[in-house]
Structure formats: C-alpha cells, structure tokens
Design an enzyme around this catalytic site. Structure first.
Site, PDB file in Angstrom:
ATOM      1  N   THR A  18       0.824  -1.140  -0.047  1.00 29.59           N
ATOM      2  CA  THR A  18      -0.180  -0.093  -0.116  1.00 29.59           C
ATOM      3  C   THR A  18       0.908   1.236  -0.028  1.00 29.59           C
ATOM      4  O   THR A  18       0.548   2.308  -0.705  1.00 29.59           O
ATOM      5  CB  THR A  18      -0.828   0.000   1.257  1.00 29.59           C
ATOM      6  OG1 THR A  18      -1.903  -1.187   1.098  1.00 29.59           O
ATOM      7  CG2 THR A  18      -1.908   1.304   1.223  1.00 29.59           C
ATOM      8  N   SER A  61       1.535  -7.049  -0.848  1.00 30.92           N
ATOM      9  CA  SER A  61       1.803  -8.026   0.269  1.00 30.92           C
ATOM     10  C   SER A  61       1.211  -9.571  -0.016  1.00 30.92           C
ATOM     11  O   SER A  61       1.985 -10.520   0.265  1.00 30.92           O
ATOM     12  CB  SER A  61       1.876  -7.649   1.600  1.00 30.92           C
ATOM     13  OG  SER A  61       0.703  -7.297   2.042  1.00 30.92           O
ATOM     14  N   THR A  93       1.274  -4.320   4.252  1.00 38.03           N
ATOM     15  CA  THR A  93       1.039  -4.589   5.774  1.00 38.03           C
ATOM     16  C   THR A  93       0.407  -5.855   6.023  1.00 38.03           C
ATOM     17  O   THR A  93       0.292  -6.338   7.121  1.00 38.03           O
ATOM     18  CB  THR A  93       0.302  -3.459   6.540  1.00 38.03           C
ATOM     19  OG1 THR A  93      -1.121  -3.279   6.062  1.00 38.03           O
ATOM     20  CG2 THR A  93       0.901  -2.164   6.562  1.00 38.03           C
ATOM     21  N   ASP A  94      -0.438  -6.451   5.141  1.00 31.50           N
ATOM     22  CA  ASP A  94      -0.860  -7.911   5.206  1.00 31.50           C
ATOM     23  C   ASP A  94      -0.189  -8.932   5.762  1.00 31.50           C
ATOM     24  O   ASP A  94      -0.358  -9.731   6.250  1.00 31.50           O
ATOM     25  CB  ASP A  94      -1.854  -8.217   3.991  1.00 31.50           C
ATOM     26  CG  ASP A  94      -3.081  -7.458   3.538  1.00 31.50           C
ATOM     27  OD1 ASP A  94      -3.381  -6.585   4.581  1.00 31.50           O
ATOM     28  OD2 ASP A  94      -3.645  -7.744   2.584  1.00 31.50           O
TER      29      ASP A  94
END
Length: 333
Positions: A18, A61, A93-94
C-alpha cells in the site's frame, strides 16, 4: 534532537504494498512507486540519514510467498556488504508480521533491519507512509538498534518481529505487540524501553527452499478431515491454530495419529496472545493429551509465525529434536 552532520547511510529496500500504491485508471490502487519515489516523499529525510533506494519488488503483500524470503534476505545482506549500516524494508502490511519473522529466522544480522509499510495509500488524507519511513530510518540509524533482531516500525512504535501482530484492517494503529513493544519514537527521538531479544535469530540460516507447511484452524465442531489429505498433497508439516490454550476437538486430535513421527505437528493458540498451556487440562484434545501424541507447543508464537518457523526449519534440514528446541525458546516445545 540535533541531527548529525554526517548522517549514516541507510538502505530502503522497496518490496511494494500500500505504501507504494497509486490509483489506477480503471480500478483501485495498484503498486507503482519505486524506492526513490518513496524516499522523495519524506520531508527532512536527508538531515537524518543518507538514504539509498534499492528496488527489489513492487507487489501487493498477499502476492509474496515463502520463496521470497531468501530473496529479500539476500537483498539486505547485499546492502550491508555495500556499506549501508542499516536497512529498512518497505512492503504491504498484510504480511509484515510473517515476512519480518521469516527474515529474523534466516539471518542474525548484527546491524539494524527494520520493516515498515503503510495503512493508507499516498492519495489518501493522512497517508502514513512518509512518517513510517522516516521513523523506520531513525530506528535503523540509532546506535541502540544493533543486535536486536528484525524490528517492525509503524505508527511511531517499535515492535519485535516475533511479537507483533496486525489487529485491525486499516487503521494506522493496526499493529500491536501483546507482550509489549520494544520502544517508540517521540519528538523525532528513538526510545528503546525493552531489552534486546534475539531468540530464534538465524535459526534457519542457509534455508533456500522453505518446505510446504499447512496451517489449519480449530473451529467449533471441526473434525479435521482435511488432515487426512495433507501428506498426499505434498505438505511436510502442520500447524494447528488451536482453541484457547492450544486445544482441539478429540476427533481432530485422533486424526493426527496417522501422520507419523516424521511429520511434525505444532499447536498454537488462535487467541493471538499468551502461551500455549503445558499441564493444566487432561481431556482428549487438550495439551497433556496432545503432548502424549507428539504434538509440539508453539508457546507464544501465533499460528502464522509458527508456520513460517516450521517451514524454514524443515527446509533447512532440522529434525524433530531441533524443531522442538526452537519452540522451547518461546515457551513451547
């Protein structure tokens, strides 16, 4: 805080996510910004560090896999060999908690390695990417950041790779360490509140081919019939996200008997915090029964991190005794 006249050289290893996304012509946001563009968006960075952009990947990710871990680790090692004194990895961030812990297991770098990202993409109001990069760079440049293992920095908070979890989908404070953060950034200064914790660092050093390991949740009434097909599908280990302190339905526990001693099984807790219990409950499917069946407790590691660990350990040739010894470091085994 007085900035150095000769700031240290810190690499930004761009992986995507992101933080690097912009709105596409026909749909939502997509990865587009390289490491140079990310650094250009951070005001005042040059007075803190000498940033070096390195473009490794630019993917969401969820598109990353276990096979990407050795590649990212190699990129970090190359940056150190080329004179950088710290490395920041920017990604989605996942999977930050998984990637950071995998990197921690692959190499015991003495110099700082920090993973960061963003919950809001650059075109959103209050985009957090530039602030997170600046904070991560500050941490990577700090003398006290050495020998702490891989760290995760978001929302002005410093987390250890083995502790941090993502607890919210989209808020900037999405990341949390149930056993306490390592420190924080206040008024441009880095404060470490906890001692360095190097448990597991480099435990799978040299692994180039992570092994396929299944992760299955224990849900109400699930009899575990998927377990019957794991070996036929090519899996070499299993992590179970158990109920409570690491508990299963008795039928699911019975199915583990068919897997054999060369197929390691780890039991974690789906709660996300605390440690798997050792000797409280004796009913079928509880921790005492599972231990008698040869199941290894994950201790304080979540199911996601236990899977990363087991995959890298098996891929590195670890036998059951070594696998058990690894999890003992985290209160399991």
């Amino acid at each position: 805080m007085v900035e150095s006249k000769n700031p240290p050289e810190i690499a930004l290893l761009g992986v995507g996510g992101t933080i690097a996304m912009v709105r596409s012509e026909h749909s939502g946001v997509m990865p587009a910004l390289d490491a140079t563009a990310l650094l250009d968006a951070v005001p005042g960075l040059d007075s803190v560090v000498r940033p070096r952009p390195i473009n490794l990947k630019n993917v969401p990710s969820p598109h990353l896999g276990l096979e990407d871990l050795p590649d990212i680790a190699a990129g970090i090692t190359a940056a150190f060999a080329d004179g950088c004194v710290g490395v920041v990895v920017s990604q989605g961030t996942d999977t930050i908690d998984e990637i950071a812990f995998g990197l921690h297991l692959l190499h015991a770098w003495p110099a700082p390695v920090v993973v960061t990202g963003a919950l809001r993409h650059p075109s959103q109001a209050g985009a957090d990417g530039p602030a997170n990069i600046l904070d991560a760079m500050r941490v990577a440049a700090h003398p006290a950041a050495k020998d702490r293992g891989v760290m995760v920095v978001l929302n002005a908070t410093i987390h250890a790779a083995d502790r941090v979890i993502k607890r919210h989908v989209s808020r900037p404070d999405a990341f949390f360490s149930p056993r306490g953060a390592l420190g924080e950034i206040i008024e441009d200064a880095v404060y470490f509140e906890a001692l360095a914790d190097r448990r597991g660092a480099g435990a799978a050093a040299g692994c180039q081919q992570p092994a396929p390991v299944a992760l299955l949740p224990a849900a109400l009434g699930d009899d575990g019939r998927l377990i019957d097909h794991l070996q036929g599908a090519g899996y070499r280990g299993l992590v179970l996200d158990g109920m409570g302190g690491g508990h299963l339905h008795p039928t699911m526990a019975d199915r583990l008997e068919q897997l054999g001693p060369d197929f390691p099984v780890i039991i974690a807790s789906r709660t996300g915090s605390g440690r798997t219990l050792r000797q409280t409950y004796g009913y079928p499917g509880a921790e005492i029964d599972l231990a008698a069946r040869g199941v290894i407790r994950a201790g304080s590691l979540t199911g996601l991190k236990a899977r990363i660990a087991l995959s890298l350990l098996i891929g590195n040739g670890a036998e059951r005794t070594a696998v058990r010894g690894f999890f003992e470091q985290f209160g399991g085994g």
